[in-house]
Write a protein that holds these residues in place. Structure first.
Motif, short mmCIF file in Angstrom:
data_model
loop_
_atom_site.label_atom_id
_atom_site.label_comp_id
_atom_site.label_asym_id
_atom_site.label_seq_id
_atom_site.Cartn_x
_atom_site.Cartn_y
_atom_site.Cartn_z
N CYS A 257 -1.39 -8.07 -0.71
CA CYS A 257 -0.36 -7.11 -1.11
C CYS A 257 -0.33 -5.94 -0.14
CB CYS A 257 -0.64 -6.58 -2.51
SG CYS A 257 -0.63 -7.86 -3.76
N ASP A 258 0.83 -5.33 -0.04
CA ASP A 258 1.00 -4.15 0.81
C ASP A 258 1.42 -3.00 -0.09
OD1 ASP A 258 1.26 -2.46 2.97
OD2 ASP A 258 3.29 -3.14 3.43
N PHE A 259 0.54 -2.02 -0.27
CA PHE A 259 0.86 -0.89 -1.13
C PHE A 259 -0.03 0.29 -0.77
CE2 PHE A 259 -2.24 -3.53 -3.28
CZ PHE A 259 -3.22 -2.61 -3.65
N LYS A 260 0.38 1.45 -1.22
CA LYS A 260 -0.46 2.65 -1.09
C LYS A 260 -1.27 2.78 -2.36
CE LYS A 260 2.36 5.47 1.91
NZ LYS A 260 3.02 6.77 2.07
N LEU A 261 -2.51 3.19 -2.21
CA LEU A 261 -3.41 3.34 -3.34
C LEU A 261 -3.86 4.79 -3.43
CD1 LEU A 261 -5.18 1.99 -5.56
CD2 LEU A 261 -6.93 1.75 -3.79
N ASN B 201 3.96 2.84 -12.32
CA ASN B 201 3.36 2.89 -10.99
C ASN B 201 1.84 3.14 -11.10
OD1 ASN B 201 3.32 5.56 -11.73
ND2 ASN B 201 4.16 6.33 -9.82
N ALA C 248 -5.70 -8.12 -4.78
CA ALA C 248 -4.54 -7.60 -4.05
C ALA C 248 -4.68 -7.75 -2.53
CB ALA C 248 -4.34 -6.14 -4.42
#
Length: 113
Positions: free
Chosen positions: A76-80, A28, A73
């Protein structure tokens, strides 16, 4: 990591130089990098902020080795989560050792270590 394939061909529209992809697939952690201080008389935070700008993609030079997330990205859908650690040392070899050890432990998805 499929998003990286689009940016591999130099000369293509939207080309960006990207960090090397690793064989790690279940991490991750996306990337681990170091930033050595410049020889200029700039404050240390300027070096850190400048490198973060490169990694986020707010840098005009497409050949930088920064991660350039805004380009790679964007769909893209994500938490950073961004973690920054400042290590003050007059000997940069320690930075390389620390980076390699942290990369061995966290197994980032990209970056050459």
């Amino acid at each position: 990591m499929n998003e990286f394939r689009h940016f591999k061909k130099k000369g293509d529209e939207g080309y960006r130089n990207i960090p090397a992809k690793n064989k790690n697939e279940r991490s991750n952690v996306l990337y681990i990098g170091i930033r050595r201080g410049s020889k200029a008389n700039n404050p240390k935070t300027t070096n850190i902020v400048g490198r973060i700008n490169q990694h986020l993609g707010y840098y005009k030079n497409q050949n930088t080795q920064g991660l350039q997330l805004i380009h790679i990205a964007k769909n893209c859908d994500f938490k950073l989560t961004l973690n920054v650690v400042e290590i003050v040392s007059t000997n940069s070899i320690y930075l390389n050792i620390i980076e390699k050890k942290v990369a061995d432990i966290l197994q980032p998805l990209c970056g050459r270590h």
